[in-house]
Enzyme design. Sequence first.
Site, mmCIF file in Angstrom:
data_model
loop_
_atom_site.group_PDB
_atom_site.id
_atom_site.type_symbol
_atom_site.label_atom_id
_atom_site.label_comp_id
_atom_site.label_asym_id
_atom_site.label_seq_id
_atom_site.Cartn_x
_atom_site.Cartn_y
_atom_site.Cartn_z
ATOM 1 N N GLU A 121 -6.686 -1.437 15.223
ATOM 2 C CA GLU A 121 -7.271 -2.344 14.239
ATOM 3 C C GLU A 121 -6.276 -3.437 13.839
ATOM 4 O O GLU A 121 -5.129 -3.157 13.496
ATOM 5 C CB GLU A 121 -7.687 -1.549 13.000
ATOM 6 C CG GLU A 121 -8.297 -2.431 11.934
ATOM 7 C CD GLU A 121 -8.525 -1.686 10.623
ATOM 8 O OE1 GLU A 121 -8.649 -0.443 10.650
ATOM 9 O OE2 GLU A 121 -8.562 -2.364 9.580
ATOM 10 N N ARG A 165 0.836 -1.205 0.000
ATOM 11 C CA ARG A 165 0.000 0.000 0.000
ATOM 12 C C ARG A 165 0.866 1.248 0.000
ATOM 13 O O ARG A 165 1.854 1.325 0.736
ATOM 14 C CB ARG A 165 -0.918 0.012 1.233
ATOM 15 C CG ARG A 165 -1.846 -1.177 1.222
ATOM 16 C CD ARG A 165 -2.868 -1.145 2.338
ATOM 17 N NE ARG A 165 -3.669 -2.370 2.279
ATOM 18 C CZ ARG A 165 -4.632 -2.688 3.143
ATOM 19 N NH1 ARG A 165 -4.916 -1.861 4.138
ATOM 20 N NH2 ARG A 165 -5.298 -3.799 3.007
ATOM 21 N N ARG A 214 2.050 0.772 10.223
ATOM 22 C CA ARG A 214 1.632 1.209 8.893
ATOM 23 C C ARG A 214 2.799 1.107 7.931
ATOM 24 O O ARG A 214 3.620 2.012 7.834
ATOM 25 C CB ARG A 214 1.113 2.656 8.968
ATOM 26 C CG ARG A 214 0.317 3.125 7.768
ATOM 27 C CD ARG A 214 -0.250 4.504 8.003
ATOM 28 N NE ARG A 214 -1.206 4.509 9.094
ATOM 29 C CZ ARG A 214 -2.511 4.240 8.964
ATOM 30 N NH1 ARG A 214 -2.996 3.979 7.782
ATOM 31 N NH2 ARG A 214 -3.312 4.263 10.001
ATOM 32 N N SER A 262 -10.351 -6.447 9.714
ATOM 33 C CA SER A 262 -11.538 -5.751 9.255
ATOM 34 C C SER A 262 -12.354 -6.761 8.472
ATOM 35 O O SER A 262 -11.861 -7.343 7.510
ATOM 36 C CB SER A 262 -11.113 -4.586 8.362
ATOM 37 O OG SER A 262 -12.200 -3.731 8.112
ATOM 38 N N ARG A 318 0.827 -6.666 12.397
ATOM 39 C CA ARG A 318 0.193 -6.082 13.576
ATOM 40 C C ARG A 318 0.037 -7.120 14.685
ATOM 41 O O ARG A 318 0.004 -6.781 15.868
ATOM 42 C CB ARG A 318 -1.159 -5.467 13.208
ATOM 43 C CG ARG A 318 -0.978 -4.200 12.382
ATOM 44 C CD ARG A 318 -2.254 -3.432 12.174
ATOM 45 N NE ARG A 318 -1.988 -2.221 11.400
ATOM 46 C CZ ARG A 318 -2.892 -1.293 11.107
ATOM 47 N NH1 ARG A 318 -4.144 -1.426 11.529
ATOM 48 N NH2 ARG A 318 -2.561 -0.232 10.407
#
Length: 433
Positions: free
Chosen positions: A348, A261, A276, A351, A393
């Site tokens: 988070e 990303r 991130r 999801s 994560r």
Amino acid sequence: MYELKHLRQNFDQIREQLGPRGADVPWDDLRKVIAERQEVSPKLDGLRHELKKGSEQVARLKRDKQPADQVVAEMKALGDRIKELEETVRVAEERLSELALRIPNLPHATVPAGRTPEDNPELRRWGTTDPLSFPAKPHWEIGEALRILDFERAAKIAGARFAVMSGLGAQLERALVNFMLDLHGTQHGYREVLPPFMVNAGAMTGTGQLPKFEEDLFVLRDDPYYLIPTAEVPVTNLHREEILDEAMLPIRYASYTACFRREAGSYGKDTRGLIRQHQFNKVELVTFTKPEQSADELERLTGHAEAVLQALKLPYRVVALCTGDLGFAAAKTYDLEVWLPAQGVYREISSCSNFEAFQARRASIRFKRAGGKKDAKTEFVHTLNGSGLAVGRTVVAILENYQQVDGSVVVPEVLRPYMGGIGRIVDEGKIKK
RNA sequence: GGAGGGGUGCUAGAGUGGACGAAUAGGCCGGUCUUGAAAACCGGAGUCCUGGCAACGGGACCGUGGGUUCGAAUCCCACCCCCUCCGCCA
């Protein structure tokens, strides 16, 4: 075409139900282009019909050795007219899909109203968040001290937002991938899939990343490929342009991939650590169901993601995304947020979304009911997916939740068989800091 | 990267520019026969757009996009994909 028909038949309803979510959509332009296409298309069909008949007449005349020059001349003129109209329709349809593909999905009726992430209701918590008996360190400090995480060298060979994992850190990452795939494969009944990490534009359009979010994607310079931001893209598109048998549904896939990303627009956010990254590993759950099954499937799939956190004994909570926080393609989403003691926050880590028929319409993924009537139409499947889990994560959560006062990190019990029985990560002291 | 051969329906596989939405076989669905099945025989079947309450019509689709032609699965061009051989390579 599916998109166009759906839109045409439900135009006002969609516009109204979308409310503020549809604020960016040029509704008036859309309505105009739809009307134009609807006007020209039947005309075109009529002219084609004439042309067909005329050409058949020419064939008959020639067979009977009769002169056909006059009909040929007429048909030539008709052909020119048809070409003009075809161009008009082509332009209208191109414009139409350009606009229509930017319309977000409708939220499911059960999605809570709200505008920002603060409005997301918490549904449940699991595990305890008692403070550690010593000051909790952030994962990057733990990882660097143990020499299993190296951000400096990652910056040297790649850039910001990359990490090098080494030694037991790399092993931990790999153990997690294997553990998650085994759990979902053996216990939860998913079929493991290892897809390409690059896809074409068609796949990206099918799941909704294109055309609206191109700036979030890495694109290859010399070849027409994009790096996948999630396994959702290749795996959902596995059944693009297919008509599935009802008996095949539900289809459940578990897929490990690296994810890429650009994180454009998130400058300054989560700049430290693994939270991130431009590249991270993820095990994704992707399922295809009949429409009437998808609501239950979302609960089920979310439960499967939760099972990973529970097996790892990591405290977490589940929140429901409100209408304002819902993603572009989703009809309903639950986020799993894991407890990070250093910051004292939930972050988070998964999801889980039901896209209903949104992606299926774009990607043309349909099924036919077995016992239906002769003239039964094909229907769109519902697609769902959820992280089970984001691996980087999860490493963050393990480092922070399992850290010891001496700086070592205990390995969660279920992972030990995947790490050669090692129960604790300590500094191996072999690589210079 | 070079040379050659291909892409047709669920599958295999035909298809002289006009009778082709497409032969034939297998598979599939329904029926006859049978105690049941198999075999045999008969029949049926694609997707999408569009008009219509419906019956029933019109149009598009033979890898994709252009072109030639009154008319293209068929001819021409470009691209994509697959196969074989050579080169390179984990």
